[in-house]
Scaffold this active site. Structure first.
Site, short mmCIF file in Angstrom:
data_model
loop_
_atom_site.label_atom_id
_atom_site.label_comp_id
_atom_site.label_asym_id
_atom_site.label_seq_id
_atom_site.Cartn_x
_atom_site.Cartn_y
_atom_site.Cartn_z
N LEU A 1 27.81 37.80 46.24
CA LEU A 1 29.08 38.18 46.99
C LEU A 1 29.27 39.71 47.28
O LEU A 1 28.80 40.48 46.24
CB LEU A 1 30.29 37.70 46.18
CG LEU A 1 30.62 36.24 46.15
CD1 LEU A 1 31.68 35.95 44.97
CD2 LEU A 1 30.97 35.71 47.42
N ASP A 2 29.74 40.29 48.08
CA ASP A 2 29.98 41.58 48.36
C ASP A 2 30.62 42.13 47.51
O ASP A 2 32.00 41.45 47.12
CB ASP A 2 30.40 41.98 49.98
CG ASP A 2 29.11 41.59 50.83
OD1 ASP A 2 28.11 41.59 50.65
OD2 ASP A 2 29.39 41.45 52.14
N PRO A 3 31.03 43.51 47.27
CA PRO A 3 31.81 44.01 46.44
C PRO A 3 33.23 43.76 46.74
O PRO A 3 34.10 43.25 45.80
CB PRO A 3 31.74 45.61 46.19
CG PRO A 3 30.12 45.66 46.68
CD PRO A 3 29.90 44.52 47.33
#
Length: 333
Positions: free
Chosen positions: A70-72
């Site tokens: 998951l992206d930040p």
């Protein structure tokens, strides 16, 4: 991936020797940690790698790994395997995902037209990964299982998307805006499910830290066992094959699964599907790839059923009867 919708076909009525292995529920707290994974509710801000590193630090283990980065800026369901459990993370490599996204359109949209386009985007689509991507930017196909409008407020829409692994939600929203002729961008994204695992059973890093502290301080592992799932649960999305005691150690040594070793199995599954090997005590041995479909397995008396790809059970947990043609163990004998 389907969960809980398969039937069990029994090829051989057979018991298991209590001298070897143990049911997952009988593991000590230390063993439970080493063979576990958790459904983490990742917060916005840190990277998925940072979150896995924090899990490793909290539990004092040598490694922890995640599935489905998951992206930040994205929150939600992040499966994290602990210690020995990282060996079978591939069980989730093909897992479909469910997201809730907030999209902003750059112009006014008609709700009925929006619903029509969402319907058109369901099925097989072409995608090229975005510029800032960890994979090669090649055009590829991905499947959108469902795309639903939950709410439309002015130029903001809340969407629910159920997609194949490797589908880029941000790119899907961009394409939606292009088709509508107004443009669109993603403002917020949350992953609410990975295959069978939903946000309803997700825990926070604080939950994990508290559970570990209670166990170390007071010797009570009840909360720890609720937060950390036995590694067997990671195979929930996969068809299961239960093997005879005499076949277990061969699989632990990387041998393929032969038909005489199969006691029972879930069906249907197809050739090429990932399958999970289990002992008759319910222990996860490892992950394999089916060489035949489940209908063929029903009739097979010899030949190979699956290729072994990953093993989590240590060698020697069950005796190496395969080297000397060991006899089966019958219940009550």
């Amino acid at each position: 991936m389907k969960c809980g919708s398969r039937e069990v076909f029994v090829k051989l009525e057979e018991g298991t020797n209590p001298q070897w292995g143990k049911p997952p529920s009988s593991r000590s707290a230390e063993e439970h940690i080493r063979y576990s994974f958790l459904i983490l509710d990742k917060p916005r801000g840190p990277t998925s790698h940072e979150v896995a590193a924090w899990v490793k630090k909290i539990l004092g283990v040598e490694r922890a790994g995640h599935s489905g980065t998951l992206d930040p800026k994205v929150s939600g369901v992040l499966p994290v395997a602990v210690a020995e459990g990282t060996k079978v993370l591939m069980a989730l490599s093909r897992a479909d995902k469910v997201y809730i996204a907030v999209a902003k359109f750059h112009g006014d949209v008609d709700v009925e037209n929006l619903r029509r386009v969402l319907q058109e985007l369901q099925g097989e689509i072409y995608q090229k990964p975005p510029l800032r991507s960890a994979v090669k930017r090649q055009l590829r196909t991905r499947r959108v299982y469902s795309l639903e409008l939950l709410e439309l407020d002015g130029r903001y829409a809340v969407l629910k998307m159920h997609v194949e692994a490797g589908t880029y939600a941000r790119k899907l929203i961009h394409d939606l805006g292009e088709i509508l002729g107004v443009g669109a961008n993603m403002r917020e994204l949350r992953r609410v499910a990975v295959s069978c695992f939903t946000e309803d059973e997700a825990v926070t890093l604080q939950d994990l830290a508290d559970a570990y502290y209670i166990w170390k301080k007071y010797g009570d592992d009840t909360y720890l066992r609720r937060v950390l799932l036995p590694i067997e649960e990671i195979a929930r999305p996969l068809p299961k094959i239960w093997v005879r005691d005499s076949a277990v150690d061969a699989l632990c040594n990387g041998a393929p699964l032969a038909a005489p070793g199969v006691a029972k199995f879930e069906h249907p599954f197809s050739r090429g599907d990932l399958v999970a090997y289990f002992t008759l005590k319910g222990e996860l041995i490892g992950i394999g790839r089916a060489l035949v479909d489940s209908e063929e397995v029903k009739k097979m008396e010899k030949g190979l059923v699956a290729r072994t790809d990953r093993v989590v059970m240590p060698r020697g947990t069950y005796p190496p009867m395969w080297r000397r043609g060991g006899k089966s163990f019958k219940s009550g004998t």
